[in-house]
Design a protein around this motif. Structure first.
Motif, PDB file in Angstrom:
ATOM      1  N   MET A   1       0.849  -1.184   0.000  1.00  9.94           N
ATOM      2  CA  MET A   1       0.000   0.000   0.000  1.00  9.94           C
ATOM      3  C   MET A   1       0.885   1.235   0.000  1.00  9.94           C
ATOM      4  O   MET A   1       1.863   1.307   0.763  1.00  9.94           O
ATOM      5  N   PHE A   2       0.572   2.199  -0.839  1.00 10.93           N
ATOM      6  CA  PHE A   2       1.359   3.413  -0.980  1.00 10.93           C
ATOM      7  C   PHE A   2       0.513   4.624  -0.599  1.00 10.93           C
ATOM      8  O   PHE A   2      -0.698   4.657  -0.838  1.00 10.93           O
ATOM      9  N   CYS A   3       1.182   5.612  -0.023  1.00 12.28           N
ATOM     10  CA  CYS A   3       0.558   6.925   0.186  1.00 12.28           C
ATOM     11  C   CYS A   3       1.640   7.989   0.041  1.00 12.28           C
ATOM     12  O   CYS A   3       2.834   7.704   0.196  1.00 12.28           O
ATOM     13  N   TYR A   4       1.220   9.233  -0.246  1.00 13.19           N
ATOM     14  CA  TYR A   4       2.156  10.262  -0.663  1.00 13.19           C
ATOM     15  C   TYR A   4       1.880  11.562   0.103  1.00 13.19           C
ATOM     16  O   TYR A   4       0.756  11.861   0.478  1.00 13.19           O
ATOM     17  N   ASP A   5       2.977  12.311   0.274  1.00 12.35           N
ATOM     18  CA  ASP A   5       2.882  13.647   0.844  1.00 12.35           C
ATOM     19  C   ASP A   5       3.940  14.508   0.181  1.00 12.35           C
ATOM     20  O   ASP A   5       5.074  14.608   0.649  1.00 12.35           O
ATOM     21  N   GLY A   6       3.573  15.105  -0.953  1.00 13.36           N
ATOM     22  CA  GLY A   6       4.549  15.874  -1.714  1.00 13.36           C
ATOM     23  C   GLY A   6       5.623  14.951  -2.282  1.00 13.36           C
ATOM     24  O   GLY A   6       5.342  14.034  -3.051  1.00 13.36           O
ATOM     25  N   CYS A   7       6.889  15.196  -1.894  1.00 16.43           N
ATOM     26  CA  CYS A   7       7.997  14.353  -2.345  1.00 16.43           C
ATOM     27  C   CYS A   7       8.131  13.070  -1.535  1.00 16.43           C
ATOM     28  O   CYS A   7       8.942  12.205  -1.890  1.00 16.43           O
ATOM     29  N   LEU A   8       7.395  12.949  -0.441  1.00 14.71           N
ATOM     30  CA  LEU A   8       7.504  11.767   0.411  1.00 14.71           C
ATOM     31  C   LEU A   8       6.611  10.649  -0.106  1.00 14.71           C
ATOM     32  O   LEU A   8       5.480  10.892  -0.538  1.00 14.71           O
ATOM     33  N   THR A   9       7.139   9.428  -0.041  1.00 14.61           N
ATOM     34  CA  THR A   9       6.386   8.225  -0.394  1.00 14.61           C
ATOM     35  C   THR A   9       6.500   7.241   0.753  1.00 14.61           C
ATOM     36  O   THR A   9       7.620   6.890   1.159  1.00 14.61           O
ATOM     37  N   LEU A  10       5.361   6.795   1.273  1.00 15.87           N
ATOM     38  CA  LEU A  10       5.318   5.821   2.360  1.00 15.87           C
ATOM     39  C   LEU A  10       4.695   4.536   1.833  1.00 15.87           C
ATOM     40  O   LEU A  10       3.642   4.571   1.185  1.00 15.87           O
ATOM     41  N   VAL A  11       5.358   3.410   2.077  1.00 13.28           N
ATOM     42  CA  VAL A  11       4.860   2.120   1.620  1.00 13.28           C
ATOM     43  C   VAL A  11       4.815   1.164   2.801  1.00 13.28           C
ATOM     44  O   VAL A  11       5.699   1.181   3.666  1.00 13.28           O
TER      45      VAL A  11
END
Length: 607
Positions: free
Chosen positions: A403-413
């Protein structure tokens, strides 16, 4: 679509491990696919090839429980297309906006990009030694780039002060004399050779026993002198310690350490991928900042967070952890060490790979700003308040999904490698959520596995050929660690310069043996001048030192035979005078009484 920076390293990244060090592999604390280091022959033959996806050995950390990444278990039926497999392995939440416990906002859809590589992923510098180190190929010159004359002079100065104190209560003899620069270098030569031959665990009696360890140790120094110098080795002024110890408990070796680390920064330019992790320098004696980390091989020791090049394993910067005396300026310790260790790289757009003790969302955001301009890839602890509940483990979630989520340049998986396990990784490289079609893992995890082992492999190289000896003084343990770091860093410089000349470098053991011989050569020549040196030691030194080459003026000219003593032709039998002198004209033997000196003019008239 933005593209992740490609991982491509040069020849030095493939020339750091030896095939005979496999028995010293560290205990593996990760379920990820970890392959053995390549042998030096393989590295040399593949000098022009691109970096392959070999994952380096990972040493256990005290916070590594959630860094373990196992290969996925795929339950998909055969015949499924690649696009459907990719869609099946990525779970998209129903909501577009996700929030963590601290109300940190994440988006489940990646924002639009301009179709070009992000500026934070562009590196404009190349890896290698700096300009002043590029043409140095001699082992002793490479070593002197790190253990400089200033460091040696500092060691000689304070060691002589300690020797003068110990000499007051002992008889004056050769063992208690003051030391010199050449003798301290000879001491380093013995430690270097013991590291290369793996003799550092031997007692001094065994080390200097000719029948057990050969004659080279005895030729360089006597056993008593070696023991005495190790006991007297000092690195600071003992008289000022009490006034500074409460502010800086590392004051015993602070100056030597800073001089050494400064040289490490000046002599090398790292590649675009660096690693931050900690090294535990084994020590079980008294130390105000000694650490206990049960998952480390040494368990007890001095913790040293350090920054290494992910490809060549060159140590760029390091800071010892000194406990409560560490001034973090109000920052969390992990964030403090990342920013301080990366200070030589600020503004260069390089990427830092680290584990979950260092990684945090605020750190990743701050590193993108001025003056840092760095990206971060690392694992996250599951108790971080920025992680949304939707990304955490549930029974309904399939193994091998992401599962991926994003915050600007940040990517959390969040990746589920096992039914009861969940792994979280954070990247600030402004990348999309992409699954590797071969392994089924997210590309962030593949990149992390390729770059996470810089410090761990460096620590393994230090321990495989270590000069550390048993000691109850932690400054001595730190100094042994400095020498071990200098061995690895100087070898990286040496390999780079030799390969740049299209020549084959020595393997690491051969390099250290040659370095030991060069460090001890000057001191052994001085020992030969001592009139009281035992004959067997003199013979050992003569056999070790290189033989001088004597060149004759004419190759075909034969040396005249040695003249024999004969009786004088003109003396009576009572005198029986013997001489080697002969007459120039008749070749009769003459003594000093019957020898006649004439000038050239008279001699020519007689002839």
């Amino acid at each position: 679509m933005t593209s992740r920076r490609t991982l491509s390293d040069d020849a030095i990244s493939r020339f750091i491990a030896e095939e005979d060090e496999s028995e010293h592999e560290r205990e593996q604390g990760s379920d990820s696919e970890i392959e053995d280091n390549l042998s030096e022959d393989d590295i040399q033959s593949d000098f022009e090839d691109e970096f392959i996806d070999d994952e380096v050995p990972q040493q256990l950390n005290d916070t590594q429980n959630e860094d373990d990444i196992s290969p996925p278990v795929s339950s998909e039926p055969t015949g499924t297309s690649e696009s459907s497999r990719r869609d099946h392995r990525i779970i998209v939440p129903d909501r577009r906006v996700l929030r963590g416990k601290n109300q940190h906002c994440w988006s489940t859809i990646k924002g639009q990009s301009r179709g070009r590589t992000s500026a934070i992923n562009i590196i404009r510098t190349s890896r290698g030694p700096t300009r002043m180190c590029r043409n140095i190929c001699d082992p002793i010159l490479c070593f002197n780039l790190f253990v400089t004359d200033e460091i040696v002079d500092e060691v000689v100065r304070w060691t002589n002060v300690e020797i003068s104190v110990k000499r007051r209560d002992n008889m004056i003899k050769a063992t208690f004399r003051d030391t010199s620069v050449t003798e301290v270098q000879a001491l380093f030569a013995i430690l270097t050779l013991s590291a290369a031959m793996k003799d550092n665990h031997l007692s001094t009696d065994e080390l200097f026993d000719s029948s057990f360890s050969g004659t080279r140790y005895v030729a360089v120094m006597s056993r008593d002198r070696f023991d005495f110098l190790l006991r007297c080795l000092r690195f600071d002024d003992k008289s000022i310690r009490p006034s500074l110890r409460h502010e800086d408990p590392f004051i015993h070796i602070r100056k030597i350490w800073e001089l050494f680390v400064n040289q490490c920064k000046l002599n090398y330019t790292p590649g675009e991928h660096v690693t931050i992790d900690e090294q535990l320098l084994g020590f079980r004696g008294r130390c105000p900042f000694r650490m206990y980390i049960p998952n480390k091989p040494s368990k007890y020791g001095i913790k040293i967070p350090m920054l290494c090049d992910s490809g060549t394993k060159y140590m760029l910067n390091a800071m010892p952890y000194i406990g409560r005396a560490t001034n973090t300026n109000g920052m969390p310790q992990g964030e403090f060490y990342v920013k301080e260790l990366s200070r030589p790289l600020h503004g260069t757009n390089r990427n830092i790979t680290c584990d979950n003790w260092f990684t945090s969302v605020p750190l990743a955001k701050s590193l993108l700003q001025e003056p840092y301009k760095l990206t971060l890839v690392g694992t996250l602890r599951s108790n971080k308040r920025e992680i949304p509940e939707e990304l955490k483990n549930t029974r309904s979630r399939s193994v091998g999904t992401s599962m991926f989520c994003y915050d600007g340049c940040l990517t959390l998986v969040s990746y589920k490698p096992k039914p009861s396990k969940m792994v979280y990784l954070l990247s600030s490289c402004d990348e999309d959520g992409v699954i590797n079609p071969i392994t089924g893992k997210p590309e962030i995890i593949m990149y992390y596995n390729q770059t996470k082992g810089g410090v761990d492999t460096f620590d393994q190289m230090c321990s495989s050929m270590s000069c550390s000896r048993k000691t109850n003084r932690w400054p001595m343990s730190m100094f042994y660690g400095i020498l071990n770091i200098a061995f690895v860093n100087s070898y990286v410089i040496y390999c780079h310069n030799i390969l740049a000349k299209n020549e084959k470098p020595l393997n690491r053991r051969g390099y250290m043996k040659k370095l030991s011989a060069q460090l001890s050569e000057s001191w052994m020549k001085e020992r030969l001048e001592a009139p009281t040196l035992p004959k067997h030691v003199r013979d050992n030194i003569a056999n070790i030192l290189p033989k001088p080459v004597v060149q004759n003026d004419t190759d075909n000219e034969e040396e005249p035979p040695a003249k024999k003593r004969r009786y004088c032709t003109f003396c009576t039998n009572k005198k029986k005078r013997m001489s080697k002198m002969t007459c120039v004209k008749c070749r009769k033997t003459v003594c000093g009484e019957h020898k006649n000196d004439v000038c050239f003019e008279c001699l020519s008239n007689q002839i």
